[in-house]
Design a protein around this motif. Structure first.
Motif, PDB file in Angstrom:
ATOM      1  N   TRP A   1      44.618  15.017   6.571  1.00  0.00           N
ATOM      2  CA  TRP A   1      45.430  13.845   6.899  1.00  0.00           C
ATOM      3  C   TRP A   1      46.899  14.226   7.023  1.00  0.00           C
ATOM      4  O   TRP A   1      47.591  13.811   7.956  1.00  0.00           O
ATOM      5  N   PHE A   2      47.409  15.030   6.084  1.00  0.00           N
ATOM      6  CA  PHE A   2      48.811  15.435   6.123  1.00  0.00           C
ATOM      7  C   PHE A   2      49.116  16.381   7.288  1.00  0.00           C
ATOM      8  O   PHE A   2      50.223  16.383   7.819  1.00  0.00           O
ATOM      9  N   LEU A   3      48.165  17.196   7.677  1.00  0.00           N
ATOM     10  CA  LEU A   3      48.403  18.214   8.701  1.00  0.00           C
ATOM     11  C   LEU A   3      48.112  17.739  10.120  1.00  0.00           C
ATOM     12  O   LEU A   3      48.454  18.425  11.076  1.00  0.00           O
ATOM     13  N   THR A   4      47.473  16.578  10.265  1.00  0.00           N
ATOM     14  CA  THR A   4      47.180  16.038  11.588  1.00  0.00           C
ATOM     15  C   THR A   4      48.428  15.346  12.123  1.00  0.00           C
ATOM     16  O   THR A   4      48.961  14.453  11.471  1.00  0.00           O
ATOM     17  N   PRO A   5      48.905  15.755  13.302  1.00  0.00           N
ATOM     18  CA  PRO A   5      50.106  15.114  13.845  1.00  0.00           C
ATOM     19  C   PRO A   5      49.827  13.659  14.222  1.00  0.00           C
ATOM     20  O   PRO A   5      48.748  13.322  14.695  1.00  0.00           O
ATOM     21  N   GLU A   6      50.834  12.788  13.979  1.00  0.00           N
ATOM     22  CA  GLU A   6      50.679  11.376  14.320  1.00  0.00           C
ATOM     23  C   GLU A   6      50.694  11.173  15.823  1.00  0.00           C
ATOM     24  O   GLU A   6      49.944  10.379  16.360  1.00  0.00           O
ATOM     25  N   VAL A   7      51.590  11.867  16.510  1.00  0.00           N
ATOM     26  CA  VAL A   7      51.726  11.726  17.953  1.00  0.00           C
ATOM     27  C   VAL A   7      51.629  13.111  18.580  1.00  0.00           C
ATOM     28  O   VAL A   7      52.353  14.028  18.193  1.00  0.00           O
TER      29      VAL A   7
ATOM     30  N   VAL B   1      49.394  24.145  23.071  1.00  0.00           N
ATOM     31  CA  VAL B   1      48.375  24.581  22.123  1.00  0.00           C
ATOM     32  C   VAL B   1      47.596  23.351  21.681  1.00  0.00           C
ATOM     33  O   VAL B   1      48.177  22.362  21.230  1.00  0.00           O
ATOM     34  N   ARG B   2      46.297  23.410  21.810  1.00  0.00           N
ATOM     35  CA  ARG B   2      45.441  22.319  21.339  1.00  0.00           C
ATOM     36  C   ARG B   2      45.020  22.634  19.915  1.00  0.00           C
ATOM     37  O   ARG B   2      44.563  23.740  19.621  1.00  0.00           O
ATOM     38  N   LYS B   3      45.168  21.657  19.012  1.00  0.00           N
ATOM     39  CA  LYS B   3      44.822  21.863  17.604  1.00  0.00           C
ATOM     40  C   LYS B   3      43.828  20.789  17.189  1.00  0.00           C
ATOM     41  O   LYS B   3      44.105  19.605  17.295  1.00  0.00           O
ATOM     42  N   ASP B   4      42.646  21.220  16.730  1.00  0.00           N
ATOM     43  CA  ASP B   4      41.607  20.304  16.251  1.00  0.00           C
ATOM     44  C   ASP B   4      41.360  20.582  14.778  1.00  0.00           C
ATOM     45  O   ASP B   4      41.053  21.715  14.397  1.00  0.00           O
ATOM     46  N   LEU B   5      41.505  19.546  13.953  1.00  0.00           N
ATOM     47  CA  LEU B   5      41.269  19.671  12.517  1.00  0.00           C
ATOM     48  C   LEU B   5      40.046  18.848  12.141  1.00  0.00           C
ATOM     49  O   LEU B   5      39.860  17.737  12.646  1.00  0.00           O
ATOM     50  N   SER B   6      39.227  19.408  11.267  1.00  0.00           N
ATOM     51  CA  SER B   6      38.061  18.688  10.765  1.00  0.00           C
ATOM     52  C   SER B   6      37.778  19.160   9.338  1.00  0.00           C
ATOM     53  O   SER B   6      38.271  20.197   8.908  1.00  0.00           O
ATOM     54  N   VAL B   7      36.988  18.374   8.641  1.00  0.00           N
ATOM     55  CA  VAL B   7      36.595  18.724   7.279  1.00  0.00           C
ATOM     56  C   VAL B   7      35.087  18.930   7.270  1.00  0.00           C
ATOM     57  O   VAL B   7      34.333  18.077   7.737  1.00  0.00           O
ATOM     58  N   VAL B   8      34.664  20.088   6.751  1.00  0.00           N
ATOM     59  CA  VAL B   8      33.245  20.409   6.612  1.00  0.00           C
ATOM     60  C   VAL B   8      33.014  20.712   5.136  1.00  0.00           C
ATOM     61  O   VAL B   8      33.459  21.739   4.631  1.00  0.00           O
ATOM     62  N   GLY B   9      32.356  19.794   4.450  1.00  0.00           N
ATOM     63  CA  GLY B   9      32.179  19.949   3.000  1.00  0.00           C
ATOM     64  C   GLY B   9      33.534  19.881   2.329  1.00  0.00           C
ATOM     65  O   GLY B   9      34.258  18.901   2.464  1.00  0.00           O
ATOM     66  N   SER B  10      33.911  20.937   1.625  1.00  0.00           N
ATOM     67  CA  SER B  10      35.232  20.983   0.993  1.00  0.00           C
ATOM     68  C   SER B  10      36.152  21.967   1.726  1.00  0.00           C
ATOM     69  O   SER B  10      37.140  22.424   1.170  1.00  0.00           O
ATOM     70  N   ASP B  11      35.813  22.288   2.977  1.00  0.00           N
ATOM     71  CA  ASP B  11      36.623  23.199   3.788  1.00  0.00           C
ATOM     72  C   ASP B  11      37.354  22.435   4.881  1.00  0.00           C
ATOM     73  O   ASP B  11      36.792  21.544   5.519  1.00  0.00           O
TER      74      ASP B  11
END
Length: 139
Positions: free
Chosen positions: A79-85, A92-102
């Motif tokens: 949540w903190f690292l995902t840009p709002e806009v 550069v395309r940046k995709d963040l996701s959570v898998v388990g605790s990673d």
């Protein structure tokens, strides 16, 4: 292919990066992603880094997998690292996701210099977020 004694490196030698089919350090499309050396993550585990590019395209990709102590910590970091806009022009395309605790971060770009700058800036931000999570205790 390495010789049997290639694994025995002297104290002053640096580890070799994986070579592609062309011998230039790039990875072929059929090989998927090569694993780079592992670095300690915020939870003390190893965070493998993979970099891949295909010969038919000039798209470079960096995947970071950052282990956290709990899925909640990983979600807070995401949540903190995902840009709002997002910027109108994405170099550069940046995709963040959570898998388990990673926390899994995939960055792609056609230009190596922009990818390197993005990775550096992201690691600075990640350091701050993990420091805050560590100092405040697990959420």
């Amino acid at each position: 292919m390495q010789s049997p004694d290639a694994g025995a490196q002297g104290a002053d030698e640096q580890p070799q990066m994986p070579q592609g089919a062309d011998g230039q350090g790039s990875l072929g499309a059929g090989s998927g992603a090569a694993r780079a050396p592992q670095a300690p993550g915020p939870a003390g585990g190893a965070a493998p880094v993979a970099v891949a590019s295909g010969p038919e395209s000039k798209v470079l990709q960096c995947t970071l997998r950052v282990p956290f102590l709990s899925p909640l910590d990983a979600n807070v970091a995401c949540w903190f690292l995902t840009p709002e806009v997002e910027p109108r022009v994405q170099l550069v395309r940046k995709d963040l996701s959570v898998v388990g605790s990673d926390l899994v971060v995939v960055m792609t770009s056609e230009e190596l210099c922009f990818l390197q700058i993005s990775i550096d800036a992201f690691l600075d931000q990640l350091f701050l977020v993990t420091h805050i999570i560590h100092r405040s205790g697990s959420f």
